[in-house]
Design an enzyme around this catalytic site. Structure first.
Site, PDB file in Angstrom:
ATOM      1  N   GLY A   1      -9.146 -41.622 -48.131  1.00  0.00           N
ATOM      2  CA  GLY A   1     -10.257 -41.320 -49.026  1.00  0.00           C
ATOM      3  C   GLY A   1     -10.319 -42.214 -50.245  1.00  0.00           C
TER       4      GLY A   1
ATOM      5  CE  LYS B   1     -17.832 -27.896 -57.152  1.00  0.00           C
ATOM      6  NZ  LYS B   1     -18.974 -27.210 -56.500  1.00  0.00           N
TER       7      LYS B   1
END
Length: 394
Positions: A351, A198
């Site tokens: 990540g 997002k």
């Protein structure tokens, strides 16, 4: 950087409380990626060589403040012992209970004590004052080397540091020097690559990078919101409806700054997110009705690769497709492969990007792979990490 480092503090014959990041993936009782443990060894070995009594503390997973054997650090202690064959590694059965306190008191120079998962106690994430005092009572010196949690204001990353003589370890020092140093004075052309689901998750970093990069590449789920703003059909793809205006402003800022803002020009689309059989390539940036985009297409790979080829500095955070599924990992793999050819600095911002690069066997061909996704993002944004800010200056 003017923070006190591990070399600026006396540790001889002292109990040194070290916050490390041993939040490693464990499947069926086995560690599947020990990179974070290995990265902490420089600090641990240094302390042992300097005659310290080393007490390690970390979290693992999300046990929600309750004791859960599934998240025990016992498997980590076993891996530590393998990495430290000449030193005794002791595992405490609790965090700040009788066993941890007893073993901390009896610890000798050259030995390592690993206390149990910090998040077995809900007060860790609350930065509870009493919990901080109890943790601090285990040691005489505090070292923070957990870059992956340095953006958290927890007891072990923040509160304890205020109660003991403190410093940062080698891993945090390396991360700060590499990431901050590169962003502050990059060799150009400077290219930023951002993926992720997002727009709202990356607003800060996009804003910041638009002030420094020459080219910003947008991939992953958030690309569809920008494409929607430009009038393209996005089918059932991810759409951040609450940040449409933000997307418009970001593209306008890129234009005003003269930053090349690259979005995908074609995709791999599929009728269902998990459907790895009926996927197909689009002709352009439009997604068909009833379909959703799951990876960048061949034209986009060429477009992005051309920008990367010219770069002297590249930072990357976020896969450009659903890389967990090999059928939709083609774009992410292509980007990673192209980065290995860059004649300059390549930084992977932790990540999923780091996982992708490591899983592809390309880790040793990157300049730096960060051990902290959230922390590296904060640095990319130019923000201060609480776990570093609390450390005393030299």
């Amino acid at each position: 950087m003017n923070k006190r480092t591990i070399k600026d503090i006396d540790v001889y014959d002292k109990a040194v409380l070290v916050r490390v990041d041993f939040n490693v993936p464990v499947i069926d009782g086995k560690i599947t990626d020990d990179n974070r443990i290995v990265e902490a060894m420089a600090t641990i070995n240094y302390l042992l060589e300097k005659g310290a009594k080393v007490i390690l503390m970390s979290h693992l997973g999300r046990p929600d403040g309750k004791v859960d054997k599934k998240y025990s650090l016992k498997v980590v202690s076993e891996r530590l012992q393998e990495l430290l064959p000449n030193n005794k590694v002791i595992m405490a059965k609790d965090v700040i209970g009788k066993d941890a306190k007893s073993k901390a008191e009896k610890l000798k120079m050259g030995q390592v004590l690993l206390i149990e998962n910090l998040r077995f106690d809900a007060r860790e994430e609350e930065n509870d004052k009493e919990f901080c005092k109890e943790l601090a009572s285990l040691g005489e010196v505090y070292i923070n080397d957990a870059f992956g949690t340095a953006h958290r204001k927890h007891a072990s990353t923040y509160g304890v540091a205020k109660l003991l003589p403190n410093a940062i370890g080698f891993l945090i020092e390396k991360e700060l020097n590499m990431i901050c140093g590169t962003i502050e004075d990059p060799k150009r052309p400077f290219v930023g690559i951002l993926g992720g689901a997002k727009v709202k998750d990356k607003i800060g970093i996009i804003e910041s990078l638009l002030d420094t990069v020459d080219t910003l590449i947008i991939g992953g789920g958030m690309a569809y919101t920008f494409l929607h703003v430009l009038g393209y059909k996005i089918g059932n793809s991810l759409f951040d409806s609450t940040n449409v205006d933000v997307a418009k402003k970001l593209m306008k800022k890129a234009e005003e700054k003269g930053v090349q803002f690259l979005l995908p020009v074609d995709f791999v689309e599929t009728p269902e997110f998990d459907d790895v059989v009926n996927y197909r390539y689009t002709k352009d940036a439009n997604i068909s009705d009833g379909y959703e985009g799951v990876d960048i297409g061949k034209k986009t790979i060429k477009l992005f690769s051309k920008a990367i080829k010219r770069a002297k500095t590249v930072i990357w955070n976020g896969p450009v497709g659903v890389f967990e599924k090999k059928e939709f990992a083609v774009g992410t793999y292509a980007i990673a492969k192209k980065l290995t050819k860059v004649k300059g600095t390549t930084i992977i911002g932790g990540g999923d990007s780091a996982s992708a690069v490591i899983n592809m066997g390309l880790a040793n061909k990157m300049t730096h792979i960060s051990t902290g996704g959230g922390a590296s993002l904060k640095l990319f944004e130019g923000k201060v990490l609480p776990g570093v800010d609390v450390i005393d200056n030299i």
